[in-house]
Design a protein around this motif. Structure first.
Motif, PDB file in Angstrom:
ATOM      1  N   TYR A  96       0.848  -1.190   0.000  1.00 21.73           N
ATOM      2  CA  TYR A  96       0.000   0.000   0.000  1.00 21.73           C
ATOM      3  C   TYR A  96       0.884   1.240   0.000  1.00 21.73           C
ATOM      4  N   LYS A  97       0.888   1.961  -1.106  1.00 20.07           N
ATOM      5  CA  LYS A  97       1.675   3.183  -1.251  1.00 20.07           C
ATOM      6  C   LYS A  97       3.131   2.990  -0.793  1.00 20.07           C
ATOM      7  N   GLY A 124      10.332   8.052   2.705  1.00 23.94           N
ATOM      8  CA  GLY A 124       9.577   8.565   1.566  1.00 23.94           C
ATOM      9  C   GLY A 124       8.200   7.955   1.396  1.00 23.94           C
ATOM     10  N   THR A 125       7.871   6.949   2.211  1.00 22.99           N
ATOM     11  CA  THR A 125       6.544   6.324   2.079  1.00 22.99           C
ATOM     12  C   THR A 125       5.615   6.695   3.243  1.00 22.99           C
ATOM     13  N   GLU A 126       6.050   7.598   4.102  1.00 25.91           N
ATOM     14  CA  GLU A 126       5.236   7.966   5.261  1.00 25.91           C
ATOM     15  C   GLU A 126       3.957   8.692   4.831  1.00 25.91           C
ATOM     16  N   PRO A 127       2.865   8.504   5.543  1.00 25.07           N
ATOM     17  CA  PRO A 127       1.644   9.263   5.237  1.00 25.07           C
ATOM     18  C   PRO A 127       1.799  10.721   5.650  1.00 25.07           C
ATOM     19  N   PRO A 128       1.053  11.619   5.046  1.00 22.92           N
ATOM     20  CA  PRO A 128       1.101  13.034   5.448  1.00 22.92           C
ATOM     21  C   PRO A 128       0.546  13.203   6.865  1.00 22.92           C
ATOM     22  N   PRO A 129       0.812  14.322   7.500  1.00 25.82           N
ATOM     23  CA  PRO A 129       0.204  14.601   8.812  1.00 25.82           C
ATOM     24  C   PRO A 129      -1.318  14.457   8.754  1.00 25.82           C
ATOM     25  N   HIS A 130      -1.878  13.825   9.767  1.00 27.76           N
ATOM     26  CA  HIS A 130      -3.307  13.534   9.740  1.00 27.76           C
ATOM     27  C   HIS A 130      -3.832  13.392  11.156  1.00 27.76           C
ATOM     28  N   VAL A 131      -5.128  13.180  11.266  1.00 25.10           N
ATOM     29  CA  VAL A 131      -5.768  12.990  12.572  1.00 25.10           C
ATOM     30  C   VAL A 131      -6.874  11.956  12.436  1.00 25.10           C
ATOM     31  N   ALA A 202       0.844  -8.281  -1.955  1.00 22.86           N
ATOM     32  CA  ALA A 202       2.304  -8.177  -1.985  1.00 22.86           C
ATOM     33  C   ALA A 202       2.879  -9.266  -2.886  1.00 22.86           C
ATOM     34  N   GLU A 203       3.870  -8.911  -3.650  1.00 20.12           N
ATOM     35  CA  GLU A 203       4.517  -9.879  -4.539  1.00 20.12           C
ATOM     36  C   GLU A 203       5.682 -10.594  -3.855  1.00 20.12           C
ATOM     37  N   ARG A 204       6.183  -9.991  -2.799  1.00 16.55           N
ATOM     38  CA  ARG A 204       7.237 -10.594  -1.988  1.00 16.55           C
ATOM     39  C   ARG A 204       7.177  -9.943  -0.611  1.00 16.55           C
ATOM     40  N   MET A 205       7.827 -10.553   0.366  1.00 18.37           N
ATOM     41  CA  MET A 205       7.749 -10.066   1.741  1.00 18.37           C
ATOM     42  C   MET A 205       8.797  -8.976   1.980  1.00 18.37           C
ATOM     43  N   GLU A 206       8.775  -7.989   1.134  1.00 14.94           N
ATOM     44  CA  GLU A 206       9.663  -6.839   1.235  1.00 14.94           C
ATOM     45  C   GLU A 206       8.902  -5.601   0.795  1.00 14.94           C
ATOM     46  N   VAL A 207       9.408  -4.457   1.206  1.00 10.35           N
ATOM     47  CA  VAL A 207       8.789  -3.232   0.696  1.00 10.35           C
ATOM     48  C   VAL A 207       9.104  -3.124  -0.791  1.00 10.35           C
ATOM     49  N   PRO A 208       8.153  -2.657  -1.588  1.00 14.75           N
ATOM     50  CA  PRO A 208       8.438  -2.512  -3.012  1.00 14.75           C
ATOM     51  C   PRO A 208       9.536  -1.467  -3.227  1.00 14.75           C
ATOM     52  N   ALA A 209      10.490  -1.795  -4.049  1.00 13.63           N
ATOM     53  CA  ALA A 209      11.634  -0.910  -4.258  1.00 13.63           C
ATOM     54  C   ALA A 209      11.636  -0.283  -5.637  1.00 13.63           C
ATOM     55  N   ASP A 210      10.603  -0.518  -6.415  1.00 10.81           N
ATOM     56  CA  ASP A 210      10.556   0.022  -7.768  1.00 10.81           C
ATOM     57  C   ASP A 210      10.567   1.549  -7.743  1.00 10.81           C
ATOM     58  N   ALA A 211      11.317   2.115  -8.653  1.00  7.56           N
ATOM     59  CA  ALA A 211      11.464   3.571  -8.680  1.00  7.56           C
ATOM     60  C   ALA A 211      10.144   4.279  -8.947  1.00  7.56           C
ATOM     61  N   ASP A 212       9.221   3.618  -9.672  1.00  5.27           N
ATOM     62  CA  ASP A 212       7.967   4.271 -10.033  1.00  5.27           C
ATOM     63  C   ASP A 212       6.815   3.854  -9.119  1.00  5.27           C
ATOM     64  N   ILE A 213       7.119   3.312  -7.942  1.00  4.54           N
ATOM     65  CA  ILE A 213       6.057   2.883  -7.037  1.00  4.54           C
ATOM     66  C   ILE A 213       5.254   4.099  -6.574  1.00  4.54           C
ATOM     67  N   THR A 215       3.488   6.340  -3.998  1.00  2.75           N
ATOM     68  CA  THR A 215       3.543   6.621  -2.567  1.00  2.75           C
ATOM     69  C   THR A 215       2.647   7.817  -2.271  1.00  2.75           C
ATOM     70  N   TYR A 216       2.514   8.141  -0.981  1.00  2.00           N
ATOM     71  CA  TYR A 216       1.758   9.355  -0.642  1.00  2.00           C
ATOM     72  C   TYR A 216       2.373  10.588  -1.297  1.00  2.00           C
ATOM     73  N   ALA A 217       3.693  10.580  -1.459  1.00  8.15           N
ATOM     74  CA  ALA A 217       4.383  11.768  -1.965  1.00  8.15           C
ATOM     75  C   ALA A 217       4.085  12.032  -3.432  1.00  8.15           C
ATOM     76  N   ASN A 218       3.860  10.990  -4.227  1.00  3.67           N
ATOM     77  CA  ASN A 218       3.656  11.214  -5.660  1.00  3.67           C
ATOM     78  C   ASN A 218       2.282  10.782  -6.163  1.00  3.67           C
ATOM     79  N   ALA A 219       1.405  10.370  -5.278  1.00 10.95           N
ATOM     80  CA  ALA A 219       0.076   9.897  -5.689  1.00 10.95           C
ATOM     81  C   ALA A 219      -0.921  11.051  -5.753  1.00 10.95           C
ATOM     82  N   ASP A 220      -1.938  10.885  -6.585  1.00 11.25           N
ATOM     83  CA  ASP A 220      -3.111  11.757  -6.548  1.00 11.25           C
ATOM     84  C   ASP A 220      -3.966  11.268  -5.377  1.00 11.25           C
ATOM     85  N   LEU A 221      -4.084  12.061  -4.340  1.00 12.01           N
ATOM     86  CA  LEU A 221      -4.727  11.624  -3.100  1.00 12.01           C
ATOM     87  C   LEU A 221      -6.224  11.928  -3.052  1.00 12.01           C
TER      88      LEU A 221
END
Length: 250
Positions: A96-97, A124-131, A202-213, A215-221
């Motif tokens: 997820y992101k 770089g995968t952290e969610p934005p500030p929220h409540v 998940a495709e494997r038990m690791e965080v996805p490392a693909d450059a184009d994954i 994330t909150y930082a580059n997604a349309d939220l």
């Protein structure tokens, strides 16, 4: 239903009989429903326009509808949680992101008592500030480090330490190591039902490392914000971030 009380004649007797039957239905109806949901049967128009037959039909319909709803609710509430053993695996893990989440407990397991997730995140995968308006969150760090912004303070949390984030308190975190491996307990449960509408297996038990994954930082939220709002979670505006967590870098 329309039979008169024995020995009574005329309209007053007919009205009396119908009021007696209506009162009986209402008593049964009130015993069969939760008191937090008062009956929606209008009883103010008792003058010349009062219609006993209509009153009874409304009571019967409301009673039937309430019975169906009550049975459905009781069916959900009476489903007894079962003991189980579970470990992180592809079968219960998602991406997820850019975050790997393995759901150890959720609504289907405990009726919404709590969510328990084992997660791995990278910078770089952290969610934005929220409540959260509904849930308390508790994190235990297995490995890695992160800064947590909450209650106007900054907490440096590292492996072996925990962090409690109460509902209604704006918060955020930033990972200060390459990755963070943590356990998250969220109570009451249900928030991960929102996450599960937006994640992917998940495709494997690791965080996805693909450059184009994504994330909150580059997604349309836009859609993410709509889903979160349905679950009582709101992302903070830049002005709110400056006011409530001035140390957070924008």
């Amino acid at each position: 239903m329309s039979r008169l009380i024995t020995g009574a004649t005329g309209w007053p007797a007919y009205l009396t009989s119908q009021l007696f039957l209506a009162a009986t239905y209402v008593c049964v109806f009130m015993l069969g429903r939760e008191m937090s949901h008062p009956p929606k049967i209008p009883i103010t128009d008792v003058g010349s326009h009062f219609n006993p037959q209509s009153y009874i039909r409304n009571a019967e319909a409301e009673f039937r509808n309430n019975s169906v709803n009550t049975i459905a609710m009781e069916g959900q509430q009476l489903s007894t949680p079962r003991a189980y053993k579970r470990s992180p695996a592809l079968s219960n893990s998602t991406w997820y992101k850019g975050i790997l989440t393995s759901q150890m407990a959720g609504t289907a397991d405990n009726g919404g008592a709590f969510d328990l997730v084992i997660g791995k995140m990278r910078q770089g995968t952290e969610p934005p500030p929220h409540v959260h308006s509904r849930e308390d969150e508790f994190f235990y760090i297995l490995s890695g480090e992160m800064k947590v912004y909450a209650d106007g303070e900054v907490f440096q949390v590292t492996a072996g330490e925990c962090m409690f984030l109460p509902r209604g308190k704006s918060h955020a975190w930033l990972i200060t190591s390459d990755e963070v491996h943590l356990i998250a307990v969220i109570t009451p449960g249900g928030f991960f039902d929102a996450i599960n509408t937006m994640n992917a297996p998940a495709e494997r038990m690791e965080v996805p490392a693909d450059a184009d994954i994504v994330t909150y930082a580059n997604a349309d939220l836009t859609e993410t914000i709509k889903v979160f709002e349905q679950y009582g979670v709101r992302l903070l505006s830049p002005d709110e971030i400056r006011a409530e967590m001035p140390q957070y870098p924008l």
